[in-house]
Design a protein around this motif. Structure first.
Motif: not given
Lengths: 247, 212
Positions: A217-219, B14-15, B199-200, B205-207
């Motif tokens: 999020h910060l990135a 998902a990705i 979206g990115l 896969g971070a969110d």
């Protein structure tokens, strides 16, 4: 050609997020400007947990697809972080939405939070509610939640229209705090007048970085800043070239 | 945080599907375009089914409210009764029983629309009240500009009998068409960048709002 520019834009944006995420692991430093709404949100979460009161996260009615879906995704990230922080409270957080996909994802998010902290029995499906299936019925359904569920803090993060003013008014009347942000311009204008702590412009999209939802999020906030300056530069150069008669 | 095999599977799904839809938009390749169209069709079908799930979620929430000691239980009762009455009426109409026709239109025209219009009327009052309280809540330069602009635009848009001030109307039009549009576009640019970033993060896969 337009598609190619679009692809380059997305690839550069993606690359920047990856670079900033990698750099952020090596040297963490303060980057974010102070947004009072998020400072108050952090304090509000602590106070609500201490007082045994509830947090209400409203995800709007925009779903998860299209441009308006992005604000719903941000709302879900914030829900996950807030649910984790408030999981020890006597009254667990509650989420309302006006779109079934968002409600199911909210339920899934909450279920995962309780599973992660080792308390799967604490999860109740009612914590992720559909309060109505049209903008106004959603609003009408979310208002009683603010009044009846001993809510101390309301976080509105998603796609709304100007009817969000009714939610802001209900929060104020019920004596609870309200922080609200949306991707829609009518909702932002309404919230500027009606909410105690409105989030204007892209402030909502930086929410995850402010409540420590993850390094990505910060990135992504840093990447957004770089891309914004890039776009400003392109627009200025385009305007100058247009004035000069080159374009 | 330790991730399970289910999380990896869901993230890969998902990705993978997200990348196919994204590339199908940018790259002119028949297989990608077909896959993108198929995925979007599945999404539409799933979204229609989810509407039904949403209706059941709504019913379950209000049934629980009715059972519990909630002060607003009467509203839940009204909602449940209205839901089943509408369902029965529309089923009768759909199957053509008792010569019924136009019931759904009647419901929309004489119940749903008036109630929603009433809420919009309440909203108008609430907004005026909020605007009046804005300076009390947050007295700063931007609030004053916001209030002054709103009042000026409203006055500029109003029609007064035998009183036409061209300069006022021109100033109002300039305000609405130049600074307001510029500001709105600036905000939308920021919102657009935020939306792409959101979206990115899902594509990375971070969110993972789908679980894990």
């Amino acid at each position: 050609m337009v598609e190619l520019y679009g692809l380059i834009f997305v690839v550069v944006f993606f690359g920047l997020i990856l670079v900033f995420a990698w750099l952020g692991r090596r040297r963490a430093r303060r980057y974010l400007r102070d947004i009072p709404a998020f400072t108050k949100l952090r304090r509000g979460i602590g106070l609500a947990v201490e007082a045994g009161q509830r947090l209400h996260i409203s995800l709007g009615w925009g779903g998860v697809s299209g441009l308006q879906g992005a604000s719903g995704l941000v709302g879900l990230s914030m829900l996950q972080r807030i649910a984790r922080a408030a999981s020890i409270s006597d009254r667990p957080p509650i989420s309302t939405s006006g779109e079934p996909t968002l409600a199911i994802l909210a339920q899934d998010t909450l279920k995962n939070v309780y599973h992660t902290i080792g308390a799967p029995n604490q999860y109740k499906p009612e914590q992720g509610q559909v309060s109505g299936l049209t903008p106004l019925t959603y609003t009408a359904g979310a208002i009683p939640v603010m009044y009846d569920q001993q809510v101390a803090v309301n976080l509105l993060a998603g796609h709304f229209g100007s009817e969000v003013g009714l939610l802001a008014d209900a929060a104020e009347r019920s004596g609870s705090m309200i922080l609200a942000g949306s991707d829609s311009l009518p909702a932002q204008a309404t919230l500027y007048a009606a909410a105690q702590e409105p989030l204007i412009g892209e402030e909502l999209f930086a929410g995850g970085a402010y409540i420590q939802a993850g390094a990505s999020h910060l990135a992504s906030v840093k990447a957004q800043d770089v891309m914004r300056w890039l776009l400003v530069g392109v627009m200025l150069v385009g305007a100058i070239l247009k004035l000069a008669g080159v374009l | 945080m330790k991730l399970g095999i289910k999380t990896y599977f869901l993230a890969a799904l998902a990705i993978g599907s997200g990348l196919i839809v994204l590339l199908g938009y940018f790259v002119d390749f028949p297989l990608l375009a077909d896959l993108r169209a198929t995925f979007l069709f599945w999404t539409v079908v799933l979204a229609s089914f989810l509407l039904l799930v949403g209706a059941f979620n709504l019913l379950r929430t209000h049934l629980r409210k009715l059972k519990g000691p909630q002060p607003a239980g009467i509203y839940s009762l009204v909602l449940l009764l209205s839901f089943f009455a509408t369902l029965i009426a529309l089923s009768i109409e759909q199957f053509g029983l008792f010569g019924a026709s136009g019931w759904s239109l009647w419901t929309m025209r004489y119940i749903v629309n008036p109630v929603e219009s009433s809420l919009m009327a309440v909203l108008a009052v609430v907004l005026v009240y909020s605007l009046a309280r804005l300076l009390q809540r947050r007295l700063d330069t931007f609030s004053v500009i916001f209030l002054a602009t709103t009042v000026f635009v409203l006055i500029g848009a109003a029609t007064f009998p035998d009183l036409e001030i061209p300069a006022l109307r021109a100033a109002r039009d300039w305000l609405v068409q130049v600074p307001a549009v510029a500001g709105g576009r600036g905000i939308l640019l920021g919102v657009g960048l935020g939306a792409v970033a959101a979206g990115l993060r899902v594509l990375m896969g971070a969110d993972r709002p789908y679980g894990g």
